[in-house]
Design an enzyme around this catalytic site. Structure first.
Site, PDB file in Angstrom:
ATOM      1  N   CYS A  87       0.824  -1.229   0.000  1.00 42.77           N
ATOM      2  CA  CYS A  87       0.000   0.000   0.000  1.00 42.77           C
ATOM      3  C   CYS A  87       0.852   1.272   0.000  1.00 42.77           C
ATOM      4  CB  CYS A  87      -0.944   0.003   1.189  1.00 42.77           C
ATOM      5  SG  CYS A  87      -2.054  -1.409   1.187  1.00 42.77           S
ATOM      6  N   HIS A  91      -3.678   7.276   2.064  1.00 43.80           N
ATOM      7  CA  HIS A  91      -4.042   5.936   1.624  1.00 43.80           C
ATOM      8  C   HIS A  91      -5.447   5.646   2.137  1.00 43.80           C
ATOM      9  CE1 HIS A  91      -4.088   1.751   0.828  1.00 43.80           C
ATOM     10  NE2 HIS A  91      -3.897   1.375   2.078  1.00 43.80           N
ATOM     11  N   ASN A 133     -10.274  -0.360  -0.074  1.00 45.77           N
ATOM     12  CA  ASN A 133      -8.814  -0.252  -0.049  1.00 45.77           C
ATOM     13  C   ASN A 133      -8.249  -0.867  -1.334  1.00 45.77           C
ATOM     14  OD1 ASN A 133      -6.085  -0.487   0.429  1.00 45.77           O
ATOM     15  ND2 ASN A 133      -6.310  -1.274   2.522  1.00 45.77           N
TER      16      ASN A 133
HETATM   17  O1  UT7 Z   1      -3.891  -1.149   3.464  1.00 51.76           O
HETATM   18  C1  UT7 Z   1      -3.072  -1.419   4.564  1.00 51.76           C
HETATM   19  C2  UT7 Z   1      -3.568  -0.792   5.722  1.00 51.76           C
HETATM   20  N1  UT7 Z   1      -4.661  -1.550   6.264  1.00 51.76           N
HETATM   21  C3  UT7 Z   1      -5.348  -0.998   7.227  1.00 51.76           C
HETATM   22  O2  UT7 Z   1      -5.088   0.133   7.559  1.00 51.76           O
HETATM   23  C4  UT7 Z   1      -6.390  -1.803   7.956  1.00 51.76           C
HETATM   24  C5  UT7 Z   1      -6.245  -1.526   9.424  1.00 51.76           C
HETATM   25  N2  UT7 Z   1      -7.236  -2.164  10.277  1.00 51.76           N
HETATM   26  C6  UT7 Z   1      -8.542  -1.814  10.231  1.00 51.76           C
HETATM   27  O3  UT7 Z   1      -8.951  -1.009   9.427  1.00 51.76           O
HETATM   28  C7  UT7 Z   1      -9.473  -2.393  11.289  1.00 51.76           C
HETATM   29  O4  UT7 Z   1      -8.704  -3.059  12.251  1.00 51.76           O
HETATM   30  C8  UT7 Z   1     -10.518  -3.349  10.701  1.00 51.76           C
HETATM   31  C9  UT7 Z   1     -11.526  -2.566   9.870  1.00 51.76           C
HETATM   32  C10 UT7 Z   1      -9.827  -4.406   9.863  1.00 51.76           C
HETATM   33  C11 UT7 Z   1     -11.283  -4.038  11.830  1.00 51.76           C
HETATM   34  O5  UT7 Z   1     -11.830  -3.102  12.719  1.00 51.76           O
HETATM   35  P1  UT7 Z   1     -11.666  -3.325  14.292  1.00 51.76           P
HETATM   36  O6  UT7 Z   1     -12.442  -2.271  14.946  1.00 51.76           O
HETATM   37  O7  UT7 Z   1     -10.186  -3.397  14.575  1.00 51.76           O
HETATM   38  O8  UT7 Z   1     -12.376  -4.709  14.515  1.00 51.76           O
HETATM   39  P2  UT7 Z   1     -11.774  -6.061  15.123  1.00 51.76           P
HETATM   40  O9  UT7 Z   1     -10.815  -6.689  14.185  1.00 51.76           O
HETATM   41  O10 UT7 Z   1     -11.315  -5.798  16.518  1.00 51.76           O
HETATM   42  O11 UT7 Z   1     -13.062  -6.957  15.190  1.00 51.76           O
HETATM   43  C12 UT7 Z   1     -14.147  -6.628  16.046  1.00 51.76           C
HETATM   44  C13 UT7 Z   1     -15.211  -7.686  15.938  1.00 51.76           C
HETATM   45  C14 UT7 Z   1     -14.680  -9.094  16.138  1.00 51.76           C
HETATM   46  O12 UT7 Z   1     -15.646  -9.798  16.871  1.00 51.76           O
HETATM   47  P3  UT7 Z   1     -15.462 -10.046  18.461  1.00 51.76           P
HETATM   48  O13 UT7 Z   1     -14.193 -10.802  18.584  1.00 51.76           O
HETATM   49  O14 UT7 Z   1     -15.388  -8.681  19.053  1.00 51.76           O
HETATM   50  O15 UT7 Z   1     -16.692 -10.816  18.814  1.00 51.76           O
HETATM   51  C15 UT7 Z   1     -14.617  -9.653  14.742  1.00 51.76           C
HETATM   52  O16 UT7 Z   1     -14.777 -11.055  14.724  1.00 51.76           O
HETATM   53  O17 UT7 Z   1     -15.793  -7.667  14.626  1.00 51.76           O
HETATM   54  C16 UT7 Z   1     -15.796  -8.996  14.077  1.00 51.76           C
HETATM   55  N3  UT7 Z   1     -15.693  -8.918  12.625  1.00 51.76           N
HETATM   56  C17 UT7 Z   1     -16.761  -8.730  11.830  1.00 51.76           C
HETATM   57  N4  UT7 Z   1     -18.067  -8.621  12.081  1.00 51.76           N
HETATM   58  C18 UT7 Z   1     -18.893  -8.435  11.046  1.00 51.76           C
HETATM   59  C19 UT7 Z   1     -14.581  -8.965  11.869  1.00 51.76           C
HETATM   60  N5  UT7 Z   1     -14.912  -8.812  10.564  1.00 51.76           N
HETATM   61  C20 UT7 Z   1     -16.251  -8.679  10.523  1.00 51.76           C
HETATM   62  C21 UT7 Z   1     -17.164  -8.494   9.470  1.00 51.76           C
HETATM   63  N6  UT7 Z   1     -18.464  -8.361   9.785  1.00 51.76           N
HETATM   64  N7  UT7 Z   1     -16.780  -8.387   8.180  1.00 51.76           N
END
Ligand code: UT7
Length: 329
Positions: free
Chosen positions: A123, A256, A286
C-alpha cells in the site's frame, strides 16, 4: 536544457465496471455461512462499495485505462514516455515476471526501448514509485515518467475470512511526472520495518509451479491499525519538515484509503479539518497501491485540487512499509 525538479503534468484513474455494495458482500458471504453487515463494514472502515475486475481483466488492463487518461490530461502521447514505473502487489504474472510495467508499455503502445519496471511496497507502493520517478528526473536521467498504482486485490481475497474480504477493491491510478524548472515534488519520506511483515501479508510461496501455503491476503487488523496511525503521523510531519512547511500551509491531505478512522486520526493530529482530506474509501474500498493516485485523480477531476496548491500524500501497508510526499500541484 536542464531542469532541476519534477512536477505532475497529468493524472488518470480507472475503476472496473463491476461495483459491489456492502449488501452484495453480505449476500456473498452468507453463501459461505459467514455473517457481516453494511453497518459493521461502514462503521469500522467507512467503506460502502468497492469495484472488482471481471475474470478477463488484468492489473495491466486497469493500468492502461488509467495511463491513457493521464496521457490525455498531460497532452502527451505514450511515445513521449521515457519510463513507466508500476506499483503493484497483484502483478499480471506470478512473481511479477515479466513486470506488469513491461506489459503496460506494450499494451499502451509506448516506444519499445523506453524503460519499465515494477515496484513492490504494497500500500506504500505509490509513494515509493513516485519518489523513484522524482529522483530519476532530478538526476537528469529521464524527462517524462509515468507512475502507476494498479491492483486486482479481489484475486487474493479469501471470501472465507470476513475480517479482510470486505475491505479491499480493485482499481488503478496514474500520474505523469515531468522535468520542470518549477518545483512540484517538494519532499519525500520513506520507511519500512520488516520485523512487522507478518501482520499484513500473503504467506504462501510459489513452488514447483504451484503455491505452497496460504495464497490469500491475511491481516491482523488491530495491529495494522495501531501501527498505521502511529507511523502516518510521524511520516507526515517528517515530509512537511523536509519541505520547510507547516500543516496549516497544506491545502489537501490525500491519505491511503484503507479506513476512514485512520484518516480522521491523521487529520486530527495534524490539526486539519476533514474538509481538507480527499476521501474515496467509501466508493473504492482499499485498493492498495492504487488508492492514492485514484484519490488524487478524483480530487483533481472534481475541481477540488487546483494548480499551485500544496498536497500531502501518505501511504502505509504490508512490509511494513510507509511513505509520504509533499507536492505543489
Ligand atoms: O492497506 C493497509 C492498511 N490496512 C489498514 O489500515 C487496515 C487496518 N485495520 C482496520 O482497518 C481495522 O482493524 C478493521 C476494519 C480491519 C477491523 O476493525 P476493528 O475495529 O479493529 O475490529 P476487530 O478486528 O477488533 O473486530 C471486532 C469484531 C470481532 O468480533 P469479536 O471478537 O469482538 O466478537 C470480529 O470477529 O468484529 C468482528 N468482525 C466482523 N463482524 C462483522 C470482523 N470482521 C467482521 C465483518 N463483519 N466483516
Amino acid at each position: 536544457m536542464s531542469a532541476h525538479f519534477s512536477r505532475i503534468a497529468g493524472t488518470g484513474s480507472y475503476l472496473p465496471k463491476q461495483r459491489l455494495t456492502n449488501q452484495d458482500l453480505v449476500d456473498m458471504l452468507a453463501k459461505n455461512g459467514l455473517e457481516t453487515s453494511d453497518e459493521w463494514i461502514k462503521t469500522r472502515s467507512g467503506i460502502e462499495a468497492r469495484h472488482f475486475a471481471d475474470k478477463t481483466e488484468l492489473t495491466s488492463d486497469l493500468a492502461v485505462y488509467a495511463a491513457k487518461a493521464a496521457l490525455d490530461a498531460a497532452k502527451i502521447s505514450a511515445n513521449d514516455l521515457d519510463l513507466i514505473i508500476l506499483a503493484t502487489s497483484t502483478p499480471d504474472h506470478l512473481g511479477g515476471f515479466p513486470s506488469t510495467a513491461c506489459v503496460v508499455q506494450d499494451k499502451l503502445g509506448a516506444k519499445p526501448g523506453s524503460a519499465a519496471f515494477d515496484v513492490q511496497a504494497v500500500c506504500a507502493g505509490f509513494s515509493y514509485a513516485l519518489s523513484i520517478a522524482d529522483a530519476f528526473i532530478r538526476a537528469g536521467n529521464f524527462r517524462k515518467v509515468m507512475v502507476i498504482g494498479a491492483e486486482v486485490f479481489s484475486r487474493i481475497l479469501d471470501f472465507q475470512d470476513r475480517g479482510t474480504c470486505v475491505l479491499f477493491g480493485d482499481g488503478a491510478g496514474a500520474v505523469i511526472l515531468e522535468a520542470s524548472d518549477e518545483p512540484g515534488i517538494l519532499s519525500i519520506a520513506l520507511h519500512a520495518d520488516g520485523s512487522q511483515r507478518d501482520i499484513l501479508c500473503v504467506p504462501g510461496r510459489a513452488t514447483q509451479g504451484g503455491i505452497e501455503g496460504n495464497g490469500f491476503l491475511t491481516m491482523d487488523g488491530q495491529a495494522v491499525f495501531k501501527l498505521a496511525v502511529k507511523v502516518l503521523e510521524q511520516v507526515a510531519h517528517e515530509a512537511l519538515e523536509k519541505a520547510g512547511m507547516k500543516p496549516e500551509q497544506l491545502d489537501w491531505l490525500i491519505p491511503h484509503q484503507a479506513n476512514i478512522r485512520i484518516m480522521e486520526s491523521t487529520a486530527r493530529k495534524m490539526g486539519m479539518s476533514m474538509d481538507k482530506v480527499i476521501v474515496t474509501v467509501a466508493e473504492h474500498g482499499n485498493t492498495s497501491a492504487a488508492s492514492i493516485p485514484l484519490a488524487l485523480d478524483v480530487g483533481i477531476r472534481s475541481g477540488k485540487i487546483q494548480r499551485q496548491q500544496h498536497l500531502l500524500l501518505e501511504g502505509v501497508g504490508g512490509g511494513f512499509a510507509w511513505g509520504a510526499a509533499v507536492i505543489r500541484y
